[in-house]
Design a protein around this motif. Structure first.
Motif, PDB file in Angstrom:
ATOM      1  N   LEU A   1      -2.674   3.846  -2.803  1.00 44.65           N
ATOM      2  CA  LEU A   1      -2.563   2.989  -3.973  1.00 44.65           C
ATOM      3  C   LEU A   1      -2.261   1.588  -3.458  1.00 44.65           C
ATOM      4  N   ASN A   2      -3.155   0.659  -3.700  1.00 41.98           N
ATOM      5  CA  ASN A   2      -2.976  -0.705  -3.212  1.00 41.98           C
ATOM      6  C   ASN A   2      -2.592  -1.618  -4.371  1.00 41.98           C
ATOM      7  N   PHE A   3      -1.469  -2.317  -4.223  1.00 47.10           N
ATOM      8  CA  PHE A   3      -0.905  -3.138  -5.284  1.00 47.10           C
ATOM      9  C   PHE A   3      -1.200  -4.618  -5.012  1.00 47.10           C
ATOM     10  N   TYR A   4      -1.687  -5.317  -6.056  1.00 45.40           N
ATOM     11  CA  TYR A   4      -2.020  -6.735  -5.944  1.00 45.40           C
ATOM     12  C   TYR A   4      -1.363  -7.512  -7.073  1.00 45.40           C
ATOM     13  N   ARG A   5      -0.768  -8.639  -6.733  1.00 41.70           N
ATOM     14  CA  ARG A   5      -0.246  -9.550  -7.746  1.00 41.70           C
ATOM     15  C   ARG A   5      -1.380 -10.424  -8.250  1.00 41.70           C
ATOM     16  N   VAL A   6      -1.488 -10.569  -9.561  1.00 39.44           N
ATOM     17  CA  VAL A   6      -2.513 -11.432 -10.158  1.00 39.44           C
ATOM     18  C   VAL A   6      -1.820 -12.648 -10.751  1.00 39.44           C
ATOM     19  N   GLY A   7      -2.284 -13.841 -10.363  1.00 34.85           N
ATOM     20  CA  GLY A   7      -1.662 -15.076 -10.815  1.00 34.85           C
ATOM     21  C   GLY A   7      -0.679 -15.593  -9.786  1.00 34.85           C
ATOM     22  N   ALA A   8      -0.428 -16.916  -9.873  1.00 31.71           N
ATOM     23  CA  ALA A   8       0.510 -17.538  -8.939  1.00 31.71           C
ATOM     24  C   ALA A   8       1.901 -16.929  -9.104  1.00 31.71           C
TER      25      ALA A   8
ATOM     26  N   ALA B   1       0.862  -1.178   0.000  1.00 30.01           N
ATOM     27  CA  ALA B   1       0.000   0.000   0.000  1.00 30.01           C
ATOM     28  C   ALA B   1       0.898   1.226   0.000  1.00 30.01           C
ATOM     29  N   ALA B   2       0.642   2.144  -0.930  1.00 26.43           N
ATOM     30  CA  ALA B   2       1.443   3.363  -1.024  1.00 26.43           C
ATOM     31  C   ALA B   2       0.566   4.565  -0.696  1.00 26.43           C
ATOM     32  N   ALA B   3       0.797   5.172   0.465  1.00 28.56           N
ATOM     33  CA  ALA B   3       0.030   6.346   0.876  1.00 28.56           C
ATOM     34  C   ALA B   3       0.754   7.637   0.510  1.00 28.56           C
TER      35      ALA B   3
END
Length: 240
Positions: free
Chosen positions: A97-104, A45-47
């Protein structure tokens, strides 16, 4: 009578809704990255600008919209998760800004959830978003969401106009693309849905002619409406 009710009855006007889907971008014919979407995971998370994580070399997409547009709910549905992204009925719930990895692991792409803009937004959120859009070389597509029931307002038009100006550089290069998504289609009476969507499309075009035609969605239907199309659109944007 609502869209949700009609789609759940045995007398479904499917050609009508398939026509609505045809307004959107074509499906990707490449590898289906969503087979393991449930393995998506929160990364950071980037504030503030200084806390934006370094790139992992994966293509990235960012999702924005006016506060309470249903952004987190839609993204949970896209990822096949119920609560990976925190949801709230209170506007302004996402504050970074919330960062999420998609996929294994190591992942196929990075999905970034941005704070909502509008009357409940904050200047620092806008500065954070603007910096990311300007500086992130891995950014492939910006998704901007609009509530079907409320349509566009002045904040939406300004955001579209601002993003439109960033779509082509002075050298004629397009660093990323812009895709509209209409959420909560089930909240509009079915006999009003076609003109409502047409008006939203018209307003988007007026503010940002280079924005891709909107994808119509509803996460309240079973199965969720338009979510598969959003998934394929993301895969296509990331060349996957």
């Amino acid at each position: 009578m609502s869209l949700s009710y009609i789609l759940r009855t045995k007398h479904r006007p499917l050609p009508y809704f398939k026509a609505l889907v045809s307004l959107c971008c074509p499906y990707s014919t490449q590898q289906d990255i969503w087979q393991h979407a449930s393995s998506a995971d929160f990364l950071a998370a980037a504030a503030s600008i200084s806390s934006i994580p370094k790139s992992k070399g994966l293509p990235e997409i960012i999702v924005t919209g006016r506060a309470n547009v249903g952004k987190s709910t839609l993204l949970n549905s896209v990822l096949g998760r119920k609560s990976l992204l925190s949801t709230s009925k209170k506007a302004g719930h996402t504050k970074s800004l919330n960062f999420y990895r998609v996929g294994a692991e190591p992942g196929k792409l990075i999905l970034v959830d941005a704070p909502g803009y509008g009357a409940r937004g904050r200047p620092q959120w806008g500065e954070l978003f603007d910096h990311y859009v300007r500086m992130r070389k891995e950014l492939r597509r910006i998704y901007i969401l609009f509530n079907a029931k409320h349509g566009l307002n002045a904040f939406d038009a300004r955001m579209l106009s601002m993003l439109s100006e960033s779509l082509v550089t002075a050298r004629g290069v397009q660093p990323f693309t812009l895709q509209a998504i209409i959420t909560k289609a089930d909240t509009v009476p079915v006999d009003q849905l076609e003109p409502v969507i047409a008006k939203i499309r018209e307003d988007i075009w007026a503010a940002a002619p280079l924005c891709l035609p909107p994808i119509v969605t509803s996460t309240e239907m079973s199965p969720p409406f338009g979510v598969d199309l959003v998934r394929h659109n993301i895969a296509n944007a990331c060349s996957l």
